[in-house]
Design a protein around this motif. Structure first.
Motif, PDB file in Angstrom:
ATOM      1  N   LEU A   1       8.458   7.139 -15.743  1.00 33.16           N
ATOM      2  CA  LEU A   1       8.490   5.710 -16.059  1.00 33.16           C
ATOM      3  C   LEU A   1       9.841   5.278 -16.619  1.00 33.16           C
ATOM      4  CD1 LEU A   1       7.197   2.943 -16.407  1.00 33.16           C
ATOM      5  CD2 LEU A   1       6.241   3.748 -18.587  1.00 33.16           C
ATOM      6  N   GLU A   2      10.388   6.036 -17.548  1.00 39.08           N
ATOM      7  CA  GLU A   2      11.657   5.642 -18.153  1.00 39.08           C
ATOM      8  C   GLU A   2      12.788   5.633 -17.133  1.00 39.08           C
ATOM      9  OE1 GLU A   2      12.111   4.232 -21.028  1.00 39.08           O
ATOM     10  OE2 GLU A   2       9.929   4.371 -21.197  1.00 39.08           O
ATOM     11  N   LEU A   3      12.760   6.570 -16.201  1.00 33.13           N
ATOM     12  CA  LEU A   3      13.765   6.589 -15.140  1.00 33.13           C
ATOM     13  C   LEU A   3      13.629   5.350 -14.266  1.00 33.13           C
ATOM     14  CD1 LEU A   3      16.043   8.013 -13.596  1.00 33.13           C
ATOM     15  CD2 LEU A   3      14.274   9.247 -12.294  1.00 33.13           C
ATOM     16  N   GLN A   4      12.392   5.001 -13.930  1.00 33.66           N
ATOM     17  CA  GLN A   4      12.168   3.823 -13.104  1.00 33.66           C
ATOM     18  C   GLN A   4      12.602   2.545 -13.824  1.00 33.66           C
ATOM     19  OE1 GLN A   4       8.015   4.129 -12.099  1.00 33.66           O
ATOM     20  NE2 GLN A   4       8.316   5.953 -10.830  1.00 33.66           N
ATOM     21  N   ARG A   5      12.361   2.482 -15.130  1.00 35.90           N
ATOM     22  CA  ARG A   5      12.830   1.327 -15.895  1.00 35.90           C
ATOM     23  C   ARG A   5      14.357   1.245 -15.899  1.00 35.90           C
ATOM     24  NH1 ARG A   5       8.751   1.668 -21.161  1.00 35.90           N
ATOM     25  NH2 ARG A   5       7.265   0.074 -20.437  1.00 35.90           N
TER      26      ARG A   5
ATOM     27  N   TYR B   1       0.830  -1.203   0.000  1.00 35.23           N
ATOM     28  CA  TYR B   1       0.000   0.000   0.000  1.00 35.23           C
ATOM     29  C   TYR B   1       0.874   1.265   0.000  1.00 35.23           C
ATOM     30  CZ  TYR B   1      -3.831   3.175   0.840  1.00 35.23           C
ATOM     31  OH  TYR B   1      -4.747   4.183   0.696  1.00 35.23           O
ATOM     32  N   GLY B   2       0.543   2.192  -0.865  1.00 40.60           N
ATOM     33  CA  GLY B   2       1.297   3.432  -1.030  1.00 40.60           C
ATOM     34  C   GLY B   2       2.260   3.399  -2.191  1.00 40.60           C
ATOM     35  N   ALA B   3       2.688   2.185  -2.578  1.00 42.53           N
ATOM     36  CA  ALA B   3       3.671   2.076  -3.657  1.00 42.53           C
ATOM     37  C   ALA B   3       3.080   2.462  -5.007  1.00 42.53           C
ATOM     38  CB  ALA B   3       4.220   0.655  -3.713  1.00 42.53           C
ATOM     39  N   GLY B   4       1.808   2.144  -5.245  1.00 40.22           N
ATOM     40  CA  GLY B   4       1.186   2.442  -6.531  1.00 40.22           C
ATOM     41  C   GLY B   4       1.102   3.929  -6.798  1.00 40.22           C
ATOM     42  N   THR B   5       0.610   4.674  -5.821  1.00 43.99           N
ATOM     43  CA  THR B   5       0.502   6.123  -5.959  1.00 43.99           C
ATOM     44  C   THR B   5       1.871   6.746  -6.200  1.00 43.99           C
ATOM     45  OG1 THR B   5      -1.452   6.180  -4.530  1.00 43.99           O
ATOM     46  CG2 THR B   5      -0.216   8.227  -4.767  1.00 43.99           C
ATOM     47  N   ALA B   6       2.865   6.289  -5.454  1.00 46.89           N
ATOM     48  CA  ALA B   6       4.206   6.867  -5.564  1.00 46.89           C
ATOM     49  C   ALA B   6       4.841   6.543  -6.912  1.00 46.89           C
ATOM     50  CB  ALA B   6       5.081   6.358  -4.426  1.00 46.89           C
ATOM     51  N   LEU B   7       4.754   5.289  -7.344  1.00 43.79           N
ATOM     52  CA  LEU B   7       5.373   4.903  -8.609  1.00 43.79           C
ATOM     53  C   LEU B   7       4.699   5.577  -9.798  1.00 43.79           C
ATOM     54  CD1 LEU B   7       5.883   1.087  -7.932  1.00 43.79           C
ATOM     55  CD2 LEU B   7       7.714   2.719  -8.409  1.00 43.79           C
ATOM     56  N   ALA B   8       3.375   5.633  -9.760  1.00 41.18           N
ATOM     57  CA  ALA B   8       2.633   6.178 -10.899  1.00 41.18           C
ATOM     58  C   ALA B   8       2.924   7.653 -11.124  1.00 41.18           C
ATOM     59  CB  ALA B   8       1.137   5.959 -10.688  1.00 41.18           C
TER      60      ALA B   8
ATOM     61  N   VAL C   1       0.062  -2.722  -9.391  1.00 42.46           N
ATOM     62  CA  VAL C   1       0.214  -3.844 -10.320  1.00 42.46           C
ATOM     63  C   VAL C   1       0.526  -3.341 -11.720  1.00 42.46           C
ATOM     64  CG1 VAL C   1      -1.014  -5.704 -11.504  1.00 42.46           C
ATOM     65  CG2 VAL C   1      -1.211  -5.485  -9.033  1.00 42.46           C
ATOM     66  N   GLU C   2      -0.248  -2.360 -12.174  1.00 45.98           N
ATOM     67  CA  GLU C   2      -0.044  -1.812 -13.514  1.00 45.98           C
ATOM     68  C   GLU C   2       1.366  -1.256 -13.676  1.00 45.98           C
ATOM     69  OE1 GLU C   2      -1.884   1.640 -16.496  1.00 45.98           O
ATOM     70  OE2 GLU C   2      -2.743   1.322 -14.508  1.00 45.98           O
ATOM     71  N   ARG C   3       1.845  -0.529 -12.663  1.00 40.80           N
ATOM     72  CA  ARG C   3       3.165   0.082 -12.778  1.00 40.80           C
ATOM     73  C   ARG C   3       4.276  -0.960 -12.729  1.00 40.80           C
ATOM     74  NH1 ARG C   3       4.047   5.193 -14.688  1.00 40.80           N
ATOM     75  NH2 ARG C   3       5.939   6.122 -13.793  1.00 40.80           N
ATOM     76  N   VAL C   4       4.147  -1.943 -11.873  1.00 40.17           N
ATOM     77  CA  VAL C   4       5.173  -2.987 -11.783  1.00 40.17           C
ATOM     78  C   VAL C   4       5.270  -3.753 -13.095  1.00 40.17           C
ATOM     79  CG1 VAL C   4       5.706  -5.217 -10.704  1.00 40.17           C
ATOM     80  CG2 VAL C   4       5.158  -3.249  -9.279  1.00 40.17           C
ATOM     81  N   LEU C   5       4.130  -4.089 -13.678  1.00 44.56           N
ATOM     82  CA  LEU C   5       4.141  -4.799 -14.959  1.00 44.56           C
ATOM     83  C   LEU C   5       4.754  -3.941 -16.057  1.00 44.56           C
ATOM     84  CD1 LEU C   5       0.638  -6.546 -14.900  1.00 44.56           C
ATOM     85  CD2 LEU C   5       2.883  -7.583 -14.512  1.00 44.56           C
ATOM     86  N   THR C   6       4.476  -2.639 -16.029  1.00 43.21           N
ATOM     87  CA  THR C   6       5.034  -1.749 -17.045  1.00 43.21           C
ATOM     88  C   THR C   6       6.544  -1.608 -16.888  1.00 43.21           C
ATOM     89  OG1 THR C   6       2.946  -0.512 -17.047  1.00 43.21           O
ATOM     90  CG2 THR C   6       4.835   0.542 -18.079  1.00 43.21           C
ATOM     91  N   ILE C   7       6.995  -1.480 -15.658  1.00 37.55           N
ATOM     92  CA  ILE C   7       8.441  -1.357 -15.409  1.00 37.55           C
ATOM     93  C   ILE C   7       9.177  -2.611 -15.843  1.00 37.55           C
ATOM     94  CG2 ILE C   7      10.178  -1.226 -13.569  1.00 37.55           C
ATOM     95  CD1 ILE C   7       8.222   0.637 -12.056  1.00 37.55           C
ATOM     96  N   THR C   8       8.610  -3.770 -15.528  1.00 39.79           N
ATOM     97  CA  THR C   8       9.289  -5.047 -15.791  1.00 39.79           C
ATOM     98  C   THR C   8       8.955  -5.625 -17.165  1.00 39.79           C
ATOM     99  OG1 THR C   8       7.479  -6.273 -14.727  1.00 39.79           O
ATOM    100  CG2 THR C   8       9.341  -5.620 -13.333  1.00 39.79           C
TER     101      THR C   8
END
Length: 881
Positions: free
Chosen positions: A752-756, A741-748, A811-818
């Motif tokens: 995105l390219e930096l996180q990748r 909890y909290g990770a989705g809001t922060a990642l989104a 979930v959406e962000r983790v899948l996009t990053i990976t």
């Protein structure tokens, strides 16, 4: 090559073995249930599994059938269903473990190098031109077994689990014929019947001594012999000769006073006795085996004057030794010597009049070295006796050193009661000045018993001082100071130990909350500048152990914020220790769940900040992770091999440079996720009501799974809960909220390219995302939503909508990053293994919702089956707390 270039495990294909074992165990259990409960019950159980699977597949009509059936099951009939589901689930886990063993053997049989093995590590180090010998020489890896209320499995049930696993192993032997197979299957049904007839629930809460004995069982059954096997593999794989034992063990059971009213001087004294008795019993057994093997004739081996004089002295010292009555003792000198060794160990265990025992483990080692010097064979010298010498070095007569632990608040209370002026001291500088003077002058303060926890702490320290004389300083090596906030907390512990004469104790500040982690470098800087404390460090070979807590920091600030705070603290502490000329050893207080540092130890070690490992690490093994890793000798060896491999690679290979942009992004992620997490958990006035209804937290307090109370006294709300039951409750309802909890809001909200880029190039961030992914996969919103029916209508949908949105976001962000389509697509073997449990966990979850409803409506007869669902789900989910 950097640590990031170390290959990750390749996806393994599912084998027929797992499916075969699962089917065999399930069919055997159905046969037992037909005998014990009747065919109608067995048939109904199979219907329940199929219907729960249909619900998971999205069949809405199946939901109605399942709910209608469960609501109509009488209280007296529901417990056998829960027992059967729980047993199926545990059998599924055993089948998975046997598949892991089978896969390890296949690697060994084919000569293919297994990932994360010592053989692979040797190849990586050789490719990078790393000199292995000095690296192996500096390795110091200590696992500390703790007793937290997460392990819900009784010792009796564990015995049956191990029997089933052993029978599966024997059934896997292709050499057995039809009659032998039939006999083994009959034995399997016998064990399953005994397991079925065994109480899954403890009727009384375990005592501290029960927890001590439970941990000691893993030493007796597995670790005592697994450790020398791993040390031999190090020497073989790395082509080195070990100059020190590499591995050591610690324990908190019997010495962990923090918030535990039943732990004190008496429990510590009893735990020390149990450890010593177990160690001596194990050594007597191994020496007896060695004596039966060592039938060397005096005509075949050299007989030195030293050995002759030693035998003569033994005969004088030990007139009651049974070996003196052996007619061939003069012609078999090594067997005779080992007979005297066995007798001395018996005297050490149970003193006999004036006959001597061994003063310490080193005295035993000297006798064994004398035998070793007369073997006249390299083959024999590197065999059983070498393993026995390693056991002496690793385990000694203490088996595992027992840390004592107490909270800083109790230390302050004890110090204020006996050090004049301390209680009235105005501020931290004055407290430090008083303690510095007391340490430098040797002042004892007032002879006074403050009573309560403070008084018990003083008695514990007196016991530690006595134990150093009786058992050696390694028996109680460390004083862990929970919730350390100020340098004076550590100085107070140092002074109290000095006052008691427990001068061998090394001080281990434990930094747990986010604020404490951020202040840790400043705290340690003041200690390194305090001359009496520096003198204490010199007595400890200039070695400072610092413990970082994953549990409370995660509960305090959420997973992402906690992980980043831990990373920063370790990085700064390592740099600071180097500058101060101190050898830093980081002690990782990891739990089983992702939000408490759980997950794959190998990857976690490789993700540590640069310069923080350096060949040494101390790690807790908590709750169910102990049985998961050490229930089988081969799996224990595999687990130890992975840890050693990771420590070597983390020490030898550099991490890629951490770019400023990555740090800035982690700061932003940490702050934003913490804000989101605390906004829900601590700032929403209705959250506590929602949590109490949505999760079985109140019911957990009635489950006899650990001797420690689930809450801290004198604290209200979520703050009062210990981190372990907090996580346990969220695992029960399958939401695992603290882990994501909290990770989705922060990642989104980030780039995105930096996180990748961070995921591709930074082991720390890759590990963070990997642990998130695991937690998200284990979370099941479809099942969790069933618990929503237990929540008041005025708050249910408001909270649920927020939880679903945050889950979907992460979930959406983790899948996009990976760059994956589904969670864990890159690790299909793990994906299948986790999905493999769902058909048996799901019925238990649906039953738990129904039973919570009954208990909360006042139907006390439903309480016992409800508690059975809690233990069943805990056994299935495994990393519960």
């Amino acid at each position: 090559m950097t640590r990031l270039d170390v290959p990750s495990p390749s996806p393994a294909t599912a084998t027929d073995g797992l499916a075969h074992d699962t089917e065999l165990l399930s069919a055997s259990l159905i046969g037992v249930l037909e005998e014990q409960m009747g065919r109608v019950f067995a048939s109904r159980l199979q219907w329940l599994f199929k219907t729960a699977a249909s619900v998971r597949a999205g069949d809405e009509t199946a939901v109605g059938r399942l709910v209608s059936y469960l609501s109509g099951v009488p209280d007296e009939s529901v417990e056998p269903i829960i027992r059967a589901c729980s047993l199926e689930l545990q059998l599924a886990n055993i089948a998975e473990e046997r598949e892991r063993v089978r896969r390890r053997r296949q690697y060994d049989a084919t000569g293919e190098v297994q990932r994360e093995s010592l053989a692979e590590t040797a190849e990586i180090l050789e490719r990078n031109n790393v000199d292995v010998a000095p690296l192996a020489a500096q390795l110091q890896i200590e696992h500390v077994l703790t007793a937290h209320p997460t392990e819900a499995t009784r010792r009796s049930v564990l015995d049956h689990q191990w029997d089933v696993a052993a029978l599966l192993d024997r059934l896997d032997d292709p050499r057995i014929g039809h009659s032998r197979r039939r006999a083994l299957l009959e034995e399997l049904r016998e064990v399953l019947t005994l397991w079925w007839q065994t109480d899954e629930l403890r009727r009384i809460r375990p005592r501290v001594e029960d927890e001590v004995r439970r941990n000691l069982f893993f030493f007796e059954a597995v670790l005592f012999d697994a450790v020398p096997a791993v040390l031999a593999e190090i020497e073989h794989a790395l082509d080195v000769r070990l100059v020190q034992p590499v591995l050591s063990y610690g324990s908190w059971t019997g010495g962990d006073m923090d918030g535990h009213p039943e732990v004190g001087a008496d429990t510590l004294a009893r735990a020390l006795q149990l450890h010593r008795r177990t160690a001596l019993t194990l050594f007597r057994d191994r020496v007896d085996r060695l004596a039966r093997m060592f039938s060397h004739s005096s005509l075949r081996i050299p007989l030195s004057q030293e050995l002759t004089e030693s035998l003569d002295q033994d005969a004088l010292d030990l007139p009651s030794a049974a070996v003196l009555r052996r007619p061939h003792r003069e012609w078999e000198p090594l067997r005779t010597k080992l007979g005297f060794v066995h007798h001395r160990l018996g005297n050490t265990l149970t003193p006999r009049g004036r006959e001597p025992g061994y003063a310490d483990a080193q005295a035993l080692r000297r006798d064994l070295e004398l035998v070793l010097a007369h073997l006249n064979s390299r083959h024999v010298a590197l065999g059983t006796i070498r393993r026995l010498l390693w056991q002496v070095d690793v385990f000694g007569f203490h088996l595992a050193g027992i840390d004592i632990r107490q909270g800083a608040g109790v230390l302050r209370e004890a110090t204020a009661a006996i050090l004049p002026g301390y209680g009235d001291a105005d501020g931290e500088p004055r407290r430090q000045a008083l303690l510095t003077e007391a340490l430098a002058s040797g002042r004892r303060g007032i002879e006074h018993d403050p009573g309560g926890e403070a008084g018990e702490l003083l008695r514990v320290l007196d016991t530690v001082a006595l134990s150093a004389d009786a058992y050696g300083p390694q028996a109680v090596p460390a004083f862990v100071i929970s919730m350390t906030e100020h340098p004076s907390d550590v100085l107070a512990a140092t002074w109290l130990a000095q006052r008691a004469g427990a001068t061998s104790l090394r001080m281990v500040p434990l930094f747990e909350t986010r604020s404490a982690l951020e202040q840790a470098p400043a705290t340690m800087a003041e200690l390194y500048a305090c001359e009496p404390y520096v003198a204490h460090l010199r007595a400890q070979a200039n070695r400072q152990t610092v413990m970082v807590g994953y549990s409370d920091s995660g509960k305090d600030t959420g997973y992402v914020g906690s992980t980043w705070a831990l990373y920063n603290a370790q990085e700064q502490l390592a740099a600071q220790a180097t500058e101060a000329g101190v050898v830093l050893e980081l002690f990782h207080g990891r739990g089983g769940s992702p939000s408490r540092g759980g997950g794959r130890t190998y990857r976690a070690i490789l993700a540590q900040p640069e310069g923080t490992v350096n060949g040494r690490i101390r790690i807790t093994e908590q709750g169910e992770t102990v049985s998961a890793r050490y229930a089988d000798a081969e799996l224990a060896e595999r687990s130890l091999e992975q840890t050693i491999s990771a420590v070597m690679l983390a020490s030898a290979l550099p991490n890629p440079p951490v770019r400023d942009e990555w740090r800035a992004e982690m700061e932003r992620l940490s702050e934003r996720s913490r804000e989101r997490y605390r906004g829900l958990v601590y700032d929403d006035p209705e959250f506590l009501r929602f949590f109490g209804q949505f999760a079985p937290i109140a019911e957990l307090s009635q489950l006899n799974i650990g001797s420690r109370p689930p809450s801290r006294k004198g604290v209200a709300g979520v703050e009062s809960l210990r981190a372990i039951p907090w996580v346990f409750a969220w695992t029960q309802n399958r939401l695992l909220l603290p882990s994501w909890y909290g990770a989705g809001t922060a990642l989104a909200a980030g780039d995105l390219e930096l996180q990748r880029e961070m995921w591709r190039n930074w082991p720390f961030f890759r590990g963070l995302i990997g642990t998130l992914e695991m937690a998200l996969f284990k979370s099941d919103l479809g099942v969790a939503e069933r618990y929503l029916s237990l929540v008041d209508d005025d708050i249910a949908q408001r909270f649920w909508a927020d939880l679903v949105a945050e889950y979907d976001s992460v979930v959406e962000r983790v899948l996009t990053i990976t760059n994956q389509g589904q969670l864990l697509d890159d690790t299909p073997a793990l994906q299948r293994r986790l999905e493999h449990r769902n058909p048996w966990i799901d019925p238990l979850s649906h039953l738990q919702v129904e039973l919570l409803r009954r208990v909360r409506s006042g139907r006390e007869e439903a309480r016992s089956p409800l508690l059975a669902t809690i233990t069943g789900i805990a056994a299935g989910m495994r990393n519960t707390g």
